[in-house]
Motif scaffolding. Structure first.
Motif, PDB file in Angstrom:
ATOM      1  N   ARG A   1      61.517  28.541  33.976  1.00 28.85           N
ATOM      2  CA  ARG A   1      60.605  29.654  32.946  1.00 28.85           C
ATOM      3  C   ARG A   1      59.619  28.831  32.388  1.00 28.85           C
ATOM      4  N   LEU A   2      59.825  27.521  31.821  1.00 25.30           N
ATOM      5  CA  LEU A   2      58.632  26.760  31.396  1.00 25.30           C
ATOM      6  C   LEU A   2      57.655  26.563  32.116  1.00 25.30           C
ATOM      7  N   GLU A   3      57.810  26.027  33.416  1.00 29.07           N
ATOM      8  CA  GLU A   3      56.802  25.815  34.366  1.00 29.07           C
ATOM      9  C   GLU A   3      56.036  27.080  34.527  1.00 29.07           C
ATOM     10  N   ALA A   4      56.633  28.016  34.888  1.00 26.95           N
ATOM     11  CA  ALA A   4      55.842  29.457  35.202  1.00 26.95           C
ATOM     12  C   ALA A   4      54.971  30.021  34.212  1.00 26.95           C
ATOM     13  N   ASN A   5      55.851  29.871  32.625  1.00 27.51           N
ATOM     14  CA  ASN A   5      54.913  30.271  31.674  1.00 27.51           C
ATOM     15  C   ASN A   5      53.689  29.437  31.281  1.00 27.51           C
ATOM     16  N   ILE A   6      54.003  28.034  31.708  1.00 26.71           N
ATOM     17  CA  ILE A   6      52.491  27.162  31.547  1.00 26.71           C
ATOM     18  C   ILE A   6      51.584  27.471  32.512  1.00 26.71           C
ATOM     19  N   ALA A   7      52.054  27.630  33.508  1.00 21.66           N
ATOM     20  CA  ALA A   7      51.049  28.015  34.898  1.00 21.66           C
ATOM     21  C   ALA A   7      50.357  29.224  34.641  1.00 21.66           C
TER      22      ALA A   7
ATOM     23  N   ASN B   1      62.023  23.913  43.276  1.00 25.83           N
ATOM     24  CA  ASN B   1      60.805  23.859  43.569  1.00 25.83           C
ATOM     25  C   ASN B   1      60.506  25.082  44.515  1.00 25.83           C
ATOM     26  N   GLU B   2      61.374  25.541  45.231  1.00 24.76           N
ATOM     27  CA  GLU B   2      60.747  26.484  46.246  1.00 24.76           C
ATOM     28  C   GLU B   2      60.917  27.760  45.525  1.00 24.76           C
ATOM     29  N   THR B   3      61.873  28.207  44.548  1.00 27.15           N
ATOM     30  CA  THR B   3      61.822  29.341  43.735  1.00 27.15           C
ATOM     31  C   THR B   3      60.778  29.627  42.875  1.00 27.15           C
ATOM     32  N   THR B   4      60.499  28.495  42.102  1.00 26.86           N
ATOM     33  CA  THR B   4      59.534  28.412  41.032  1.00 26.86           C
ATOM     34  C   THR B   4      58.108  28.626  41.689  1.00 26.86           C
ATOM     35  N   THR B   5      57.807  28.191  42.845  1.00 29.47           N
ATOM     36  CA  THR B   5      56.510  28.384  43.321  1.00 29.47           C
ATOM     37  C   THR B   5      56.548  29.716  43.854  1.00 29.47           C
ATOM     38  N   LYS B   6      57.561  30.389  44.405  1.00 27.93           N
ATOM     39  CA  LYS B   6      57.540  31.649  44.962  1.00 27.93           C
ATOM     40  C   LYS B   6      57.592  32.524  43.906  1.00 27.93           C
TER      41      LYS B   6
ATOM     42  N   CYS C   1      71.960  29.480  35.966  1.00 29.78           N
ATOM     43  CA  CYS C   1      71.084  28.455  36.942  1.00 29.78           C
ATOM     44  C   CYS C   1      71.017  27.433  36.146  1.00 29.78           C
ATOM     45  N   LEU C   2      71.064  26.224  36.434  1.00 30.26           N
ATOM     46  CA  LEU C   2      71.034  25.012  35.618  1.00 30.26           C
ATOM     47  C   LEU C   2      69.190  24.739  35.221  1.00 30.26           C
ATOM     48  N   GLY C   3      68.786  25.166  36.406  1.00 30.55           N
ATOM     49  CA  GLY C   3      66.933  25.025  36.141  1.00 30.55           C
ATOM     50  C   GLY C   3      66.232  26.044  35.564  1.00 30.55           C
TER      51      GLY C   3
END
Length: 186
Positions: free
Chosen positions: A139-145, A23-28, A132-134
């Motif tokens: 990438r999917l979350e960031a691509n969609i956002a 959560n932290e790294t993707t929002t950043k 990284c397991l996530g």
């Protein structure tokens, strides 16, 4: 593996790490993409005019200013590197942010360039057994956002004077990133 099992405590710790770290790294990552896109308007306009190019924006942000800048490891065995030896058991600090700006690996490494060749390997998610397991989910979350952002927004401006960076040794990003957006359909 080979009869070794995780304890309940290790499983809970692992799940907490996955939830918080991801959560932290993707929002950043998203904040860093917005920040550098605002600094590089010619580059980000490519994505705002072609939202399907959002993955290129994500990949360049991961390379240029990844949210996880460093990781600490312990050498499992002696490693000879550049005329020196890192001894087994020595602590090693791996500078991911620096590796992603290595001019021997990336052409024009200090330039934010969306659409850079994907053949150049970024270090943002590690590699091998330490990959990284996530990474795929991030990438999917960031691509969609960012894709949805580009579909809805014609342009945006970041108030650079009011941005607040997170003060952390291992996560790079923003606590506040105020911006104005121009709705594409307004």
């Amino acid at each position: 593996i080979d009869g070794d099992r995780l304890s309940d405590y290790e499983i809970i710790g692992f799940m907490f790490l996955m939830a918080v770290a991801g959560n932290e790294t993707t929002t950043k990552l998203l904040g860093n993409a917005m920040f550098w896109g605002a600094h590089n308007k010619t580059e980000v306009r490519r994505v705002l005019s072609e939202p399907d190019r959002a993955p290129e924006w994500v990949e360049e942000t991961l390379r240029y200013d990844t949210s996880s800048q460093l990781v600490a490891r312990t050498a499992a065995e002696d490693i000879d590197l550049h005329g020196s030896t890192i001894g087994a058991g020595d602590k090693v600090l791996l500078l991911i942010g620096s590796a992603n700006r290595d001019s021997e690996v990336f052409d024009d490494a200090d330039t934010f360039r969306i659409g850079r060749s994907s053949s150049q390997k970024i270090a943002s998610f590690g590699g091998g057994v330490h990959f990284c397991l996530g990474a795929h989910l991030a990438r999917l979350e960031a691509n969609i956002a960012l894709g949805q952002f580009a579909r809805r927004v014609a342009d945006y401006e970041v108030d650079f004077d009011r941005c607040e960076r997170v003060h952390s040794t291992n996560v790079r990003g923003f606590a506040a990133l105020p911006m104005k957006v121009t709705d594409r359909h307004a």
